[in-house]
Scaffold this motif. Sequence first.
Motif, PDB file in Angstrom:
ATOM      1  N   TYR A 105      -0.930  -3.688  -8.583  1.00  0.00           N
ATOM      2  CA  TYR A 105      -0.016  -3.753  -9.731  1.00  0.00           C
ATOM      3  C   TYR A 105       1.286  -3.006  -9.428  1.00  0.00           C
ATOM      4  CZ  TYR A 105       2.248  -4.006 -14.114  1.00  0.00           C
ATOM      5  OH  TYR A 105       3.198  -4.263 -15.053  1.00  0.00           O
ATOM      6  N   SER A 106       1.200  -1.974  -8.593  1.00  0.00           N
ATOM      7  CA  SER A 106       2.411  -1.223  -8.211  1.00  0.00           C
ATOM      8  C   SER A 106       3.488  -2.157  -7.672  1.00  0.00           C
ATOM      9  CB  SER A 106       2.060  -0.154  -7.173  1.00  0.00           C
ATOM     10  OG  SER A 106       1.416  -0.746  -6.057  1.00  0.00           O
ATOM     11  N   MET A 107       3.070  -3.182  -6.939  1.00  0.00           N
ATOM     12  CA  MET A 107       4.036  -4.150  -6.394  1.00  0.00           C
ATOM     13  C   MET A 107       4.631  -5.017  -7.511  1.00  0.00           C
ATOM     14  SD  MET A 107       5.589  -5.387  -3.772  1.00  0.00           S
ATOM     15  CE  MET A 107       6.362  -6.896  -3.184  1.00  0.00           C
ATOM     16  N   VAL A 108       3.784  -5.462  -8.431  1.00  0.00           N
ATOM     17  CA  VAL A 108       4.275  -6.250  -9.566  1.00  0.00           C
ATOM     18  C   VAL A 108       5.319  -5.442 -10.335  1.00  0.00           C
ATOM     19  CG1 VAL A 108       3.623  -7.380 -11.730  1.00  0.00           C
ATOM     20  CG2 VAL A 108       2.075  -7.492  -9.750  1.00  0.00           C
ATOM     21  N   SER A 109       4.988  -4.198 -10.610  1.00  0.00           N
ATOM     22  CA  SER A 109       5.894  -3.337 -11.382  1.00  0.00           C
ATOM     23  C   SER A 109       7.187  -3.062 -10.623  1.00  0.00           C
ATOM     24  CB  SER A 109       5.181  -2.019 -11.708  1.00  0.00           C
ATOM     25  OG  SER A 109       6.012  -1.169 -12.454  1.00  0.00           O
ATOM     26  N   PHE A 144      11.793  -8.438  -1.017  1.00  0.00           N
ATOM     27  CA  PHE A 144      10.671  -7.507  -1.168  1.00  0.00           C
ATOM     28  C   PHE A 144       9.628  -7.834  -0.112  1.00  0.00           C
ATOM     29  CE2 PHE A 144      12.300  -7.655  -5.522  1.00  0.00           C
ATOM     30  CZ  PHE A 144      12.207  -6.335  -5.936  1.00  0.00           C
ATOM     31  N   SER A 145       9.038  -6.815   0.473  1.00  0.00           N
ATOM     32  CA  SER A 145       7.900  -7.010   1.377  1.00  0.00           C
ATOM     33  C   SER A 145       6.836  -5.969   1.063  1.00  0.00           C
ATOM     34  CB  SER A 145       8.301  -6.830   2.844  1.00  0.00           C
ATOM     35  OG  SER A 145       9.422  -7.590   3.150  1.00  0.00           O
ATOM     36  N   SER A 146       5.601  -6.354   1.318  1.00  0.00           N
ATOM     37  CA  SER A 146       4.508  -5.387   1.192  1.00  0.00           C
ATOM     38  C   SER A 146       3.553  -5.587   2.362  1.00  0.00           C
ATOM     39  CB  SER A 146       3.787  -5.560  -0.145  1.00  0.00           C
ATOM     40  OG  SER A 146       3.124  -6.803  -0.182  1.00  0.00           O
ATOM     41  N   LEU A 147       2.560  -4.733   2.430  1.00  0.00           N
ATOM     42  CA  LEU A 147       1.602  -4.775   3.540  1.00  0.00           C
ATOM     43  C   LEU A 147       0.197  -4.985   3.021  1.00  0.00           C
ATOM     44  CD1 LEU A 147       3.457  -1.931   5.181  1.00  0.00           C
ATOM     45  CD2 LEU A 147       2.740  -3.902   6.520  1.00  0.00           C
ATOM     46  N   THR A 148      -0.505  -5.904   3.674  1.00  0.00           N
ATOM     47  CA  THR A 148      -1.883  -6.148   3.266  1.00  0.00           C
ATOM     48  C   THR A 148      -2.794  -5.997   4.470  1.00  0.00           C
ATOM     49  OG1 THR A 148      -3.349  -7.671   2.090  1.00  0.00           O
ATOM     50  CG2 THR A 148      -1.774  -8.665   3.626  1.00  0.00           C
ATOM     51  N   ALA A 184      -8.054  -5.340  -4.184  1.00  0.00           N
ATOM     52  CA  ALA A 184      -6.639  -5.030  -4.432  1.00  0.00           C
ATOM     53  C   ALA A 184      -5.746  -5.814  -3.473  1.00  0.00           C
ATOM     54  CB  ALA A 184      -6.396  -3.528  -4.287  1.00  0.00           C
ATOM     55  N   LYS A 185      -6.174  -5.924  -2.214  1.00  0.00           N
ATOM     56  CA  LYS A 185      -5.357  -6.658  -1.243  1.00  0.00           C
ATOM     57  C   LYS A 185      -5.361  -8.162  -1.546  1.00  0.00           C
ATOM     58  CE  LYS A 185      -3.763  -3.265   1.275  1.00  0.00           C
ATOM     59  NZ  LYS A 185      -2.382  -2.799   1.009  1.00  0.00           N
ATOM     60  N   ALA A 186      -6.490  -8.679  -2.017  1.00  0.00           N
ATOM     61  CA  ALA A 186      -6.536 -10.093  -2.416  1.00  0.00           C
ATOM     62  C   ALA A 186      -5.577 -10.334  -3.579  1.00  0.00           C
ATOM     63  CB  ALA A 186      -7.967 -10.490  -2.783  1.00  0.00           C
ATOM     64  N   ALA A 187      -5.553  -9.401  -4.526  1.00  0.00           N
ATOM     65  CA  ALA A 187      -4.618  -9.520  -5.660  1.00  0.00           C
ATOM     66  C   ALA A 187      -3.177  -9.447  -5.164  1.00  0.00           C
ATOM     67  CB  ALA A 187      -4.899  -8.411  -6.682  1.00  0.00           C
ATOM     68  N   LEU A 188      -2.910  -8.504  -4.267  1.00  0.00           N
ATOM     69  CA  LEU A 188      -1.548  -8.340  -3.740  1.00  0.00           C
ATOM     70  C   LEU A 188      -1.070  -9.629  -3.070  1.00  0.00           C
ATOM     71  CD1 LEU A 188       0.850  -6.384  -3.046  1.00  0.00           C
ATOM     72  CD2 LEU A 188      -0.403  -5.812  -0.945  1.00  0.00           C
ATOM     73  N   GLU A 189      -1.955 -10.264  -2.306  1.00  0.00           N
ATOM     74  CA  GLU A 189      -1.574 -11.494  -1.602  1.00  0.00           C
ATOM     75  C   GLU A 189      -1.336 -12.640  -2.577  1.00  0.00           C
ATOM     76  OE1 GLU A 189      -4.420 -12.222   1.590  1.00  0.00           O
ATOM     77  OE2 GLU A 189      -4.300 -10.098   2.131  1.00  0.00           O
ATOM     78  N   SER A 190      -2.214 -12.773  -3.537  1.00  0.00           N
ATOM     79  CA  SER A 190      -2.044 -13.836  -4.528  1.00  0.00           C
ATOM     80  C   SER A 190      -0.789 -13.598  -5.363  1.00  0.00           C
ATOM     81  CB  SER A 190      -3.285 -13.907  -5.420  1.00  0.00           C
ATOM     82  OG  SER A 190      -3.123 -14.905  -6.387  1.00  0.00           O
ATOM     83  N   ASP A 191      -0.603 -12.347  -5.760  1.00  0.00           N
ATOM     84  CA  ASP A 191       0.581 -12.007  -6.564  1.00  0.00           C
ATOM     85  C   ASP A 191       1.866 -12.281  -5.790  1.00  0.00           C
ATOM     86  OD1 ASP A 191      -1.160 -11.177  -8.503  1.00  0.00           O
ATOM     87  OD2 ASP A 191      -0.889  -9.036  -8.139  1.00  0.00           O
ATOM     88  N   ALA A 208       6.933 -14.499  -5.667  1.00  0.00           N
ATOM     89  CA  ALA A 208       7.984 -15.181  -4.904  1.00  0.00           C
ATOM     90  C   ALA A 208       8.559 -16.324  -5.735  1.00  0.00           C
ATOM     91  CB  ALA A 208       7.442 -15.683  -3.574  1.00  0.00           C
ATOM     92  N   PHE A 209       7.682 -17.053  -6.405  1.00  0.00           N
ATOM     93  CA  PHE A 209       8.114 -18.152  -7.279  1.00  0.00           C
ATOM     94  C   PHE A 209       8.974 -17.615  -8.425  1.00  0.00           C
ATOM     95  CE2 PHE A 209       7.425 -20.720 -11.085  1.00  0.00           C
ATOM     96  CZ  PHE A 209       7.752 -21.987 -10.644  1.00  0.00           C
ATOM     97  N   GLU A 210       8.455 -16.579  -9.100  1.00  0.00           N
ATOM     98  CA  GLU A 210       9.146 -16.090 -10.293  1.00  0.00           C
ATOM     99  C   GLU A 210      10.404 -15.284  -9.961  1.00  0.00           C
ATOM    100  OE1 GLU A 210       6.435 -14.080 -12.909  1.00  0.00           O
ATOM    101  OE2 GLU A 210       5.051 -15.776 -13.008  1.00  0.00           O
ATOM    102  N   ALA A 211      10.272 -14.360  -8.988  1.00  0.00           N
ATOM    103  CA  ALA A 211      11.419 -13.491  -8.659  1.00  0.00           C
ATOM    104  C   ALA A 211      12.482 -14.265  -7.896  1.00  0.00           C
ATOM    105  CB  ALA A 211      10.953 -12.277  -7.859  1.00  0.00           C
TER     106      ALA A 211
END
Length: 231
Positions: free
Chosen positions: A149-153, A168-172, A190-197, A202-205
């Motif tokens: 969620y930290s990434m979403v926020s 934006f980039s993150s690490l999984t 959490a990593k599965a959520a991060l990847e799906s999110d 990417a679509f929304e932002a």
Amino acid sequence: GRRALVAGVADDNGFGFAIAKALAAAGASVCVATWPPALNIFLNLIERGKIDDSRRLADGSLMTFERIYPLDATFDTLADAPEEIRTNKRYAERGDFSIEGLATQLVADFGEKPLDIVVHSLANGPEVKKPLLEVSRHGYLAAVSASAYSMVSMVQRLGPLLRPGGSFSSLTYMASERVIPGYGGGMSSAKAALESDTRTLAFEAGRKFGARVNVISAGPYASRAASAIGI
Ligand code: NAD
């Protein structure tokens, strides 16, 4: 020049530091954000020259951080932090350490559109040593809160601060898609959520902020965080 913010740097050992260094070597101004409990130690390492060797760039100069912000990415606003955190010595001396506080401070320091690159290089799972079969609801949700969620926020609150073409980039980690014993505590979830999110963000932002959002699946590396679980 470009300005990058790398969230999740507290020593010269992890992916965040290496990414910050690569960005600095490419000519970017680099700000970092550091978890308040680790901030004093990190500032001491820098002040006492203990990480000068790691900071040295190919041209011989030392990488400097334009700013080092306090950030606890489990809090969207300061009001979300419980009283015992807000009054904790390590936190109280640091001002607004929330994600919203970080965004506000960036605008105060550099103006309305201060950023080109945001890197999310942080994760936390208080029960990471426990297999999923033993994880509490609290531990699982804490892992998802700090690591996904930290990434979403961050995209919500830092998206408006990005200049055109920003990213934006993150690490999984592969434990999201295959079973990796030892990567417990709901961190695989959490990593599965991060990847799906990442796909949805990417679509929304992309539409809302003109920003790209990507996630990199890194190989196992003995950072401070990973050493704790022997990954
Ligand atoms: P690291 O210890 O260098 O980085 C993790 C950082 O997160 C630390 O600086 C820590 O202080 C910070 N942090 C923890 N909780 C926080 C919070 N609530 N708010 C803000 N910051 C917080 O370790 P790393 O392995 O370089 O991790 C960076 C990223 O790379 C993480 O997302 C991690 O899951 C990912 N990753 C690591 C590996 C590996 O094997 N090391 C593999 C794949 C992906």
